[in-house]
Structures are given as structure tokens and as C-alpha cells.
Motif scaffolding. Structure first.
Motif, mmCIF file in Angstrom:
data_model
loop_
_atom_site.group_PDB
_atom_site.id
_atom_site.type_symbol
_atom_site.label_atom_id
_atom_site.label_comp_id
_atom_site.label_asym_id
_atom_site.label_seq_id
_atom_site.Cartn_x
_atom_site.Cartn_y
_atom_site.Cartn_z
ATOM 1 N N VAL A 6 -54.135 35.893 116.469
ATOM 2 C CA VAL A 6 -54.525 35.538 117.838
ATOM 3 C C VAL A 6 -53.774 34.287 118.279
ATOM 4 O O VAL A 6 -53.681 33.313 117.517
ATOM 5 C CB VAL A 6 -56.045 35.276 117.958
ATOM 6 N N SER A 7 -53.250 34.325 119.487
ATOM 7 C CA SER A 7 -52.691 33.138 120.140
ATOM 8 C C SER A 7 -53.656 32.706 121.246
ATOM 9 O O SER A 7 -53.940 33.493 122.161
ATOM 10 C CB SER A 7 -51.317 33.434 120.747
ATOM 11 N N VAL A 8 -54.163 31.488 121.157
ATOM 12 C CA VAL A 8 -55.060 30.940 122.174
ATOM 13 C C VAL A 8 -54.219 30.117 123.144
ATOM 14 O O VAL A 8 -53.564 29.157 122.735
ATOM 15 C CB VAL A 8 -56.162 30.068 121.548
ATOM 16 N N ILE A 9 -54.213 30.477 124.406
ATOM 17 C CA ILE A 9 -53.383 29.814 125.408
ATOM 18 C C ILE A 9 -54.278 28.997 126.330
ATOM 19 O O ILE A 9 -55.217 29.533 126.945
ATOM 20 C CB ILE A 9 -52.564 30.840 126.204
ATOM 21 N N GLY A 28 -62.169 24.741 115.145
ATOM 22 C CA GLY A 28 -63.195 24.975 114.134
ATOM 23 C C GLY A 28 -63.611 26.422 114.041
ATOM 24 O O GLY A 28 -64.761 26.732 113.683
ATOM 25 N N GLN A 29 -62.691 27.333 114.330
ATOM 26 C CA GLN A 29 -63.011 28.758 114.316
ATOM 27 C C GLN A 29 -63.181 29.289 112.892
ATOM 28 O O GLN A 29 -62.570 28.792 111.945
ATOM 29 C CB GLN A 29 -61.911 29.543 115.023
ATOM 30 N N ASP A 34 -54.505 29.512 109.514
ATOM 31 C CA ASP A 34 -53.146 30.050 109.470
ATOM 32 C C ASP A 34 -53.068 31.472 110.033
ATOM 33 O O ASP A 34 -52.029 32.123 109.959
ATOM 34 C CB ASP A 34 -52.585 30.011 108.047
ATOM 35 N N GLU A 35 -54.183 31.957 110.613
ATOM 36 C CA GLU A 35 -54.181 33.286 111.217
ATOM 37 C C GLU A 35 -54.262 33.228 112.744
ATOM 38 O O GLU A 35 -54.305 34.267 113.403
ATOM 39 C CB GLU A 35 -55.334 34.131 110.661
ATOM 40 N N TYR A 36 -54.308 32.029 113.290
ATOM 41 C CA TYR A 36 -54.282 31.914 114.750
ATOM 42 C C TYR A 36 -53.585 30.627 115.141
ATOM 43 O O TYR A 36 -53.446 29.698 114.341
ATOM 44 C CB TYR A 36 -55.690 31.983 115.350
ATOM 45 N N GLU A 88 -50.902 38.770 117.594
ATOM 46 C CA GLU A 88 -51.082 40.175 117.943
ATOM 47 C C GLU A 88 -51.896 40.299 119.225
ATOM 48 O O GLU A 88 -51.677 41.206 120.029
ATOM 49 C CB GLU A 88 -51.761 40.903 116.783
ATOM 50 N N TYR A 89 -52.838 39.375 119.389
ATOM 51 C CA TYR A 89 -53.660 39.331 120.598
ATOM 52 C C TYR A 89 -53.559 37.943 121.226
ATOM 53 O O TYR A 89 -53.272 36.953 120.545
ATOM 54 C CB TYR A 89 -55.127 39.659 120.291
ATOM 55 N N ILE A 90 -53.808 37.895 122.526
ATOM 56 C CA ILE A 90 -53.777 36.653 123.291
ATOM 57 C C ILE A 90 -55.173 36.408 123.843
ATOM 58 O O ILE A 90 -55.788 37.312 124.425
ATOM 59 C CB ILE A 90 -52.769 36.745 124.460
#
Length: 647
Positions: A6-9, A28-29, A34-36, A88-90
Motif C-alpha cells: 500500500v502507498s499512502v498519499i 503505527g499501522q 516495510d510493506e507500505y 499495489e494499492y493506493i
């Protein structure tokens, strides 16, 4: 290195301290770091925001910061963030909002399990009413589910390959409603859309400085009306026109007509804004409707909304003001019967209806085999001298119960549906009523999980005839001070916690306190005295506390002047039992036992030599066999014999 899921924009501009308030929820997810990735895009801030961002990035390898010249709106920064995204997801997040700690992990898993192009996570907000879109988790749907139009904010998860395949981008520059344009385009293209409603993913809260309210919506520089026209045409181009009121295109356009168009012709806006300014908005809305919206959209509106649309489309601003003044006085009434515990749930019968400003029910009048709107409501409204026909009283009508977690701002939906029906009111009149049964399960309501410790208020939302209201569920008529504050039902042991239903002070709204957050188990929650019978050493049944297959609940009681750690434990016949420890360091005698914040004893502890002999109910009277045994035990000769026998 693991692949980025996941990319958090996050677009930012002169955010200041709100960057630091949002960042902990992003960093703090539960998804491994290392996965986002978190991508901040600064839109030319002139305060200390860039320095704050660099400090965060220096401490967290999965954070990156990009800067750009000021564009004046979030669209361009979001587009730049997408160009840098590797996930993979945004997931789009605004800088002054927060995520639930498991949001990314849950959203990603839901997306992968359902091969979704778009995932809509449950939103908790102080900025809008609860959305029935989040009543149930949905694995897969399409734009045919028109309830998706309830959620057009950008705070969703999108599959990046899907976004790139269809060239989805936000309009750039000072382009208001850029989120509606992007999200509605995504809905039209998506083959699978998922809804995650059993976990609060996104917290959209009002800022203390009001900075996340969209201000100056109608500034010509922002292009409100041309932009709205663009969005309307986008929906029309992606669907098939039809005269059928329930055709997909008409259902999708209904949301824009109701929210963006009719807001210019109804309360509170038309009564709040400067009349000269509001007339301009009114005329601009009229022009757009006449040019872009099919007649079937207006004809598919509920009765009062259709009347507003009629006034708008014929340009009757003063008539719209008069109608708004009448409708502003209409209130919803939510009444609830006596709550009780049933199979671990708090249950009660509920009724919802609408009242005119004078407190009498809003009615429909039957005349000539047709239904007509309440003539009192239409007094002075042009074009209604002969009445206003209600073609379908149930058009888009619904009523539902919602429970608000007061501490967390989460909204949950109890089991069961409310039915809307016409109820006779005498002399050829009827009123629309929503009715049914509240069934609040503290152990399953929060998306199948227990509600958190705290106070949970019971509300309802009604949409009848085009009037929508949030209403408190009360035992009276809803006026301040109507019902007395106090217990609404007996306490219950549920999930190892005390559940205390009560009526709030002032409004008399039904609330449930879990874990004694504000309320305490005491004489006002008891309702009846504890049992008089003695049933086992150190334990006494409390028939006013329901036990629902629960673990023991620790409770601190006062025995005379001594604080003692006691327990409420599940007992026979669905009641709880108060259990005190075997040793109590008090003088011999009969000592009152009181619960926290209570003055009236719920029991008496009989103590001798520092040991608890038994608990007695407060209704105990002297002269019974138990008192005789006490007297025998006090006989000197008996005590002397016991000492000699080593007892």
C-alpha cells in the motif's frame, strides 16, 4: 526487500501541528512498516510544515517527502504522489485526518480477497451524519449499487494498476469537488467495488480551527458550477438515459440533485446566507438543472423534495424561502418503550415520526383517492393553494437505528430493520411512521466484536417525504427534561463487564455504559432490593443484575468503612451474585455493604474473628432461624466447649 502493498498519499499545505497529529496513525499501522509507504506531497507550504515532514521522514525509512510549487488545491499533489507510488494499492489520506490502527492491513486483505478495484473503508466522522452504506460489509458490487454515491470523498483504497489502466487523475489547480470527479469516474470504471464496514478505517474529524471545512465553495476562481456540470456529464456519458425513475443514470444523478442543487433551495442555507448572494446561487442551480438534469430525476424525488425542485425550476426564490421556513420547524420524534435484557441483548420497541412546529404530527390527507401533503405545512407556499400531491408516500423513505460510541465517534448499526408505514390519524388523515425493535448486542455490535468500554448513545435517522433528521431515542416526547434521568433497565453482566442502560440527564436519551465509564452500580441502578435469602457463605444473589454467560467482574465495595475487592459472578437463573473475600479485617458484627458511589446498602456482611460468615440481604429482619444460630454461637458455654475441642 518485501514488495510494497500500500502507498499512502498525503497532500499537505501549511498544515503545521496537524502533520504531527496525523503521523502516528499512519506510522503505527499493524501492517509491517516495510510493506507500505507514506508519501507526503507538500504543495508549496510557507510555514514550518516542510521542516516537520523532513523530521518525520528522517526517523522512518518508509516515509518520503516531495515538494511542488503551490497549486492551490489537493488534486495536483495527489497526482504527483501517484506518480511516485510503488504500492499495489493506493490509499488517500488528508493531513488532518487519522487511520484506525489496523486500517491498511484490513483494507488490503479485503481488497485481495475480493480482487477489488476500489475498497471503501468505514468512516467515523463529526463532519456528516452516519452513512447507511457502512451498515454491512460487502465483498463485491458495482456502480449499480447507487448507495456508493453516499461516499464520494477521496479517502479510499484504489488498485494502482486499475488507476493507471484507465488514466484516472484528479483535476488540478483550484478545482473544487475534484474528489467527486475522481471517485465517480472510478466507480463507473470499476468491475469490483468492496465495502469494509466492520472496522472504522478512517477518522474524518472537524479541526478545532475549522481548517478542514471547504470554505468559499462558490468563489468564481474555484469554478463550482462548471465543475458540477462536468461531473454530471461524466455520469451521463457513463450510463444510459431513460425515462424510468429508477434507471441507473437517474439514481446516480439523484445524489447530485439532492445535495449540490437542492441545498441552494432549502434550509439551512437559503435561510442563513445573505439573500442577494443566495439568489445568485439559486439562479445558477436553476440554470444547471434545466440544462443538464433529466425530468425523471426531479420526478423521482420524494414529495417535499419534488416541491422544492418545482419552485427552483420555475425560479420562485421567495416561495422556496417560505417552504424552507415551514420545513425548518419540522422535528423528528423518536420514542422507545421500556428496555429490557433478552438473551444478552438490550431490546425495546421503537417508533419514529415527524412533528410540525406546534408539536402535532405531520400528516398526509386522503382526498379523491390520493394522498396530499399536510396543508398546515404548505401555508403560504405559492403553487400549493390546492394542495401538493404525494404520489408515493414511501418514495426513498427509510428509518434506521444507530448507536454512537461517544468516546471514539464510531457509529454502529444494531440488528434488524425498521418498517415505514402509514398509520391512521383520524378523519381521513395518516402519518408516516417508522417502527420496529431495537436489539443491541454489546458483544457483537462493533462489526461482530464487543463494543469498547464507554458510553454508547442510541439515535435514529429518518428520511420521510424528503425530510431527513437525526433524532435521539428517548422515553418521552424528546423535549429537554421530559423523562427523568436514571436507570433505563437493570444492569447486566456481559462479556465480563457491567452494562448499565440509563436515560441521560436533560434529554432523556437511551445510553448504555459499558465497564462503568461514567455510571456506577448503585441504588439508582438496582431498582429493587437485594434478595433476603442467604444462599452460600460469602455470596448473595442480586436479582436486579442480569448475567449473560459472563466472566466475573471485579468491583470495589465498601464494607462499613473498609474498601474491599469483591466480584460480581454469574449465578443461577440468569442473575449475578455478589461475592466477598473470606477474610475481612473488621470487628465482629453485621456491617453494611455498599457499591461504588452508593449510600444505600445492598447487603450486610456478618463478620467474626476477621472472617466472613455470610452475606445477608438488606431486607433481613431479626427473629429468624439464622439469628437464633447467631445467639447460640455467642453462648459462653458453647464457646468454652469449642475451645476445648480445638474448634
Amino acid at each position: 526487500m518485501r514488495r510494497i502493498k500500500v502507498s499512502v498519499i498525503v497532500p499537505v499545505y501549511n498544515t503545521g501541528k496537524y502533520v504531527d497529529e496525523c503521523a502516528p496513525s499512519l506510522l503505527g499501522q499493524s501492517l509491517p512498516a516495510d510493506e507500505y509507504e507514506v508519501i507526503y506531497v507538500d504543495d508549496g507550504s510557507t510555514d514550518d510544515t516542510p521542516a516537520r515532514l523532513e523530521k518525520i521522514a528522517a526517523a522512518h525509512p518508509n516515509v518520503q517527502v516531495h515538494t511542488m510549487p503551490n497549486s492551490g488545491w489537493p488534486g495536483a499533489p495527489r497526482n504527483l504522489g501517484m506518480r511516485h507510488a510503488k504500492g499495489e494499492y493506493i490509499q488517500f489520506v488528508d493531513h488532518d485526518d487519522t487511520l484506525g490502527s489496523e486500517a491498511l492491513e484490513r483494507l488490503y486483505e479485503h481488497a485481495k480477497r475480493n480482487d477489488a478495484d476500489v475498497v471503501i473503508g468505514k468512516m467515523s466522522t463529526t463532519m456528516a451524519r452516519p452513512r447507511r452504506l457502512f451498515r454491512y460489509t460487502v465483498d463485491a458490487c458495482t456502480i449499480e449499487n447507487d448507495e456508493l454515491m453516499q461516499s464520494l470523498s477521496p479517502h479510499k483504497m484504489f488498485r494502482r494498476a486499475f488507476v493507471e489502466e484507465h488514466g484516472l487523475r484528479y483535476p488540478e489547480g483550484p478545482w473544487i469537488m475534484e474528489d467527486l470527479a475522481f471517485v465517480s469516474a472510478a466507480y463507473l470504471k470499476a468491475e469490483r467495488i468492496s465495502i469494509l464496514a466492520d472496522y472504522p478505517c478512517y477518522y474524518w474529524m472537524k479541526r478545532d480551527d475549522g481548517g478542514n471545512n471547504t470554505r468559499h465553495r462558490f468563489n468564481p476562481r474555484h469554478g463550482f458550477w462548471p465543475n458540477l456540470r462536468t461531473i454530471v456529464r461524466q455520469l451521463k456519458d457513463g450510463t444510459t438515459p431513460s425515462d424510468d425513475l429508477d434507471a441507473l443514470q437517474n439514481r446516480l444523478l439523484h445524489r447530485l440533485y439532492h445535495v449540490e442543487i437542492l441545498s441552494r433551495a432549502r434550509e439551512p442555507e437559503i435561510l442563513r446566507e445573505d439573500p442577494d448572494e443566495q439568489r445568485q446561487r439559486f439562479e445558477a442551480a436553476r440554470e444547471l438543472v434545466l440544462e443538464e438534469f433529466p425530468a425523471a430525476v426531479r420526478d423521482g424525488l420524494p414529495a417535499l423534495s419534488r416541491l422544492r425542485a418545482e419552485l427552483l425550476e420555475r425560479g420562485d426564490f421567495d416561495g422556496a424561502v417560505t417552504l424552507a421556513q415551514r420545513v425548518r420547524e419540522v422535528q423528528a420524534r423518536g420514542q422507545i418503550g421500556e428496555p429490557q435484557w433478552e438473551n444478552g441483548c438490550l431490546v425495546a420497541d421503537v417508533t419514529l415520526d415527524l412533528l410540525r412546529g406546534d408539536g402535532t404530527p405531520l400528516v398526509l390527507v386522503e382526498r379523491g383517492g390520493k394522498w396530499w401533503l399536510d396543508p398546515e405545512l404548505l401555508d403560504g407556499v405559492p403553487g400549493t393553494e390546492d394542495g401538493w400531491e404525494v404520489r408515493d408516500p414511501f418514495r426513498l423513505a427509510y428509518a434506521e437505528l444507530v448507536v454512537k460510541d461517544r468516546d471514539r465517534e464510531d457509529w454502529w448499526y444494531p440488528e434488524g430493520d425498521l418498517e415505514v408505514r402509514l398509520r391512521p390519524h383520524g378523519e381521513g388523515r395518516s402519518r408516516l411512521v417508522g417502527s420496529g425493535r431495537l436489539r443491541l448486542d454489546p458483544e457483537r455490535l462493533a462489526g461482530g466484536r464487543p463494543l469498547g468500554r464507554g458510553v454508547h448513545d442510541v439515535w435514529a435517522y429518518v428520511q420521510l417525504l424528503g425530510i431527513d433528521r437525526m433524532v435521539r431515542m428517548t422515553t418521552g416526547d424528546g423535549t429537554p427534561g421530559a423523562p427523568a434521568a436514571g436507570p433505563a433497565a437493570g444492569p447486566a453482566l456481559t462479556g465480563g463487564r457491567l452494562a448499565l442502560p440509563y436515560w441521560t440527564t436533560g434529554r432523556g436519551q437511551l445510553a448504555l455504559d459499558l465497564g462503568q465509564r461514567l455510571r456506577r452500580l448503585g441504588p439508582d441502578t438496582a431498582g429493587v432490593a437485594a434478595a433476603n435469602a442467604m444462599r452460600g457463605k460469602g455470596s448473595l444473589p442480586l436479582p436486579y443484575v442480569a448475567s449473560v454467560d459472563s466472566a466475573p467482574v471485579p468491583v470495589e465495595v465498601r464494607v462499613a468503612s473498609l474498601k474491599v475487592a469483591a466480584k460480581l459472578v454469574p449465578g443461577a437463573n440468569g442473575t449475578a451474585r455478589l461475592r466477598l473475600p473470606a477474610r475481612i479485617e473488621l470487628p465482629a458484627g453485621r456491617h453494611p455493604v455498599t457499591l461504588p458511589k452508593a449510600d444505600t446498602p445492598v447487603a450486610y456482611a456478618v463478620v467474626r474473628d476477621g472472617s466472613l460468615l455470610r452475606l445477608e440481604g438488606p431486607a433481613y429482619e431479626a427473629g429468624t432461624g439464622r439469628r437464633l444460630r447467631d445467639a447460640v454461637a455467642d453462648n459462653r458455654q458453647v464457646r468454652r466447649v469449642r475451645r476445648r475441642l480445638g474448634r
